[in-house]
Scaffold this motif. Structure first.
Motif, PDB file in Angstrom:
ATOM      1  N   LYS A 148      -4.216 -52.706   5.384  1.00 19.16           N
ATOM      2  CA  LYS A 148      -2.852 -53.078   5.772  1.00 19.16           C
ATOM      3  C   LYS A 148      -2.101 -51.852   6.294  1.00 19.16           C
ATOM      4  N   GLU A 196      -3.361 -49.515   8.030  1.00 18.44           N
ATOM      5  CA  GLU A 196      -3.770 -49.278   9.420  1.00 18.44           C
ATOM      6  C   GLU A 196      -2.883 -50.067  10.373  1.00 18.44           C
ATOM      7  N   ARG A 197      -2.517 -51.288   9.993  1.00 17.42           N
ATOM      8  CA  ARG A 197      -1.612 -52.089  10.834  1.00 17.42           C
ATOM      9  C   ARG A 197      -0.212 -51.479  10.852  1.00 17.42           C
ATOM     10  N   VAL A 198       0.242 -50.979   9.708  1.00 11.40           N
ATOM     11  CA  VAL A 198       1.562 -50.340   9.649  1.00 11.40           C
ATOM     12  C   VAL A 198       1.559 -49.057  10.482  1.00 11.40           C
ATOM     13  N   ASN A 234       0.380 -48.528  13.234  1.00 10.95           N
ATOM     14  CA  ASN A 234       0.606 -48.802  14.659  1.00 10.95           C
ATOM     15  C   ASN A 234       2.005 -48.369  15.089  1.00 10.95           C
ATOM     16  N   LYS A 235       2.963 -48.385  14.161  1.00  7.23           N
ATOM     17  CA  LYS A 235       4.313 -47.914  14.473  1.00  7.23           C
ATOM     18  C   LYS A 235       4.328 -46.399  14.684  1.00  7.23           C
ATOM     19  N   ASP A 248       4.742 -51.094   2.461  1.00  4.32           N
ATOM     20  CA  ASP A 248       4.319 -50.532   3.748  1.00  4.32           C
ATOM     21  C   ASP A 248       4.102 -49.032   3.641  1.00  4.32           C
ATOM     22  N   ASN A 267       0.887 -48.407   1.637  1.00  7.08           N
ATOM     23  CA  ASN A 267      -0.308 -48.760   2.407  1.00  7.08           C
ATOM     24  C   ASN A 267      -0.600 -47.740   3.500  1.00  7.08           C
ATOM     25  N   TYR A 284      -3.814 -45.306   3.871  1.00  8.20           N
ATOM     26  CA  TYR A 284      -4.588 -45.238   5.107  1.00  8.20           C
ATOM     27  C   TYR A 284      -4.727 -43.792   5.577  1.00  8.20           C
TER      28      TYR A 284
END
Length: 173
Positions: free
Chosen positions: A77, A79-81, A83-84, A160, A163, A167
């Motif tokens: 999760k 890794e998706r955060v 992206n910001k 977030d 996570n 990461y």
């Protein structure tokens, strides 16, 4: 119908309106921002609306503590955060972008990314990027280290932040 003088008047009207708006923008910037006590071109907010005193502690009452969340953090999760963060940071060692590279950042001393020109604001606040320090910085970078060049507003959710730190911890030596 349209002669040269009419066309000149129309063009002059647009140019005059543009100059008035440009002057208004300049005056508004001077009114709400001032270089008071700043250094190196740092802009300090000149007008602040007081919304009452911050009592603190309300964040911990609103949700779980960071240590509890970090113990169960999900790097997938994160890794998706992350992206910001990709707009300004890279995970490859030595690959600086707008911001410094974040390879091996968890546990790394502050301001030590090679070939990156730091603002010096972080050195005044922290020595080593522990998960707890990263959590506080990612919550509100400008509030944690006043004068930092990082323009990111921060991550509101403690999940977030935990996570993304989990990461980042996977990219270490």
């Amino acid at each position: 119908m349209f002669d040269t003088m009419t066309l000149t008047k129309i063009l002059g009207g647009f140019a005059g309106a543009f100059l008035v708006f440009l002057l208004g923008k300049f005056v508004a910037e001077e009114l709400y921002h001032a270089n008071v006590g700043g250094h190196d071109g740092e802009v300090v907010q000149g007008y602040l609306i007081d919304t009452g005193s911050d009592t603190g502690g309300s964040e911990e009452a609103a949700g779980p503590a960071f240590d509890e969340v970090y113990a169960t953090a999900d790097a997938g999760k994160g890794e998706r955060v992350f992206n910001k963060c990709k707009a300004c940071h890279k995970l490859e060692k030595g690959e600086n972008s707008t911001g410094p590279y974040l390879y091996n950042v968890v546990g790394r001393p502050v301001d030590t990314a090679t070939n990156y020109n730091y603002s010096g604001a972080l050195e005044k606040v922290v020595d080593v990027w522990t998960p707890e320090h990263l959590q506080e910085f990612l919550e509100n970078p400008a509030g944690y280290a006043p004068g930092t060049a990082m323009g990111f507003a921060g991550l509101n959710k403690v999940e977030d932040r935990a996570n993304v730190i989990a990461y980042l911890a996977t990219f270490s030596e």
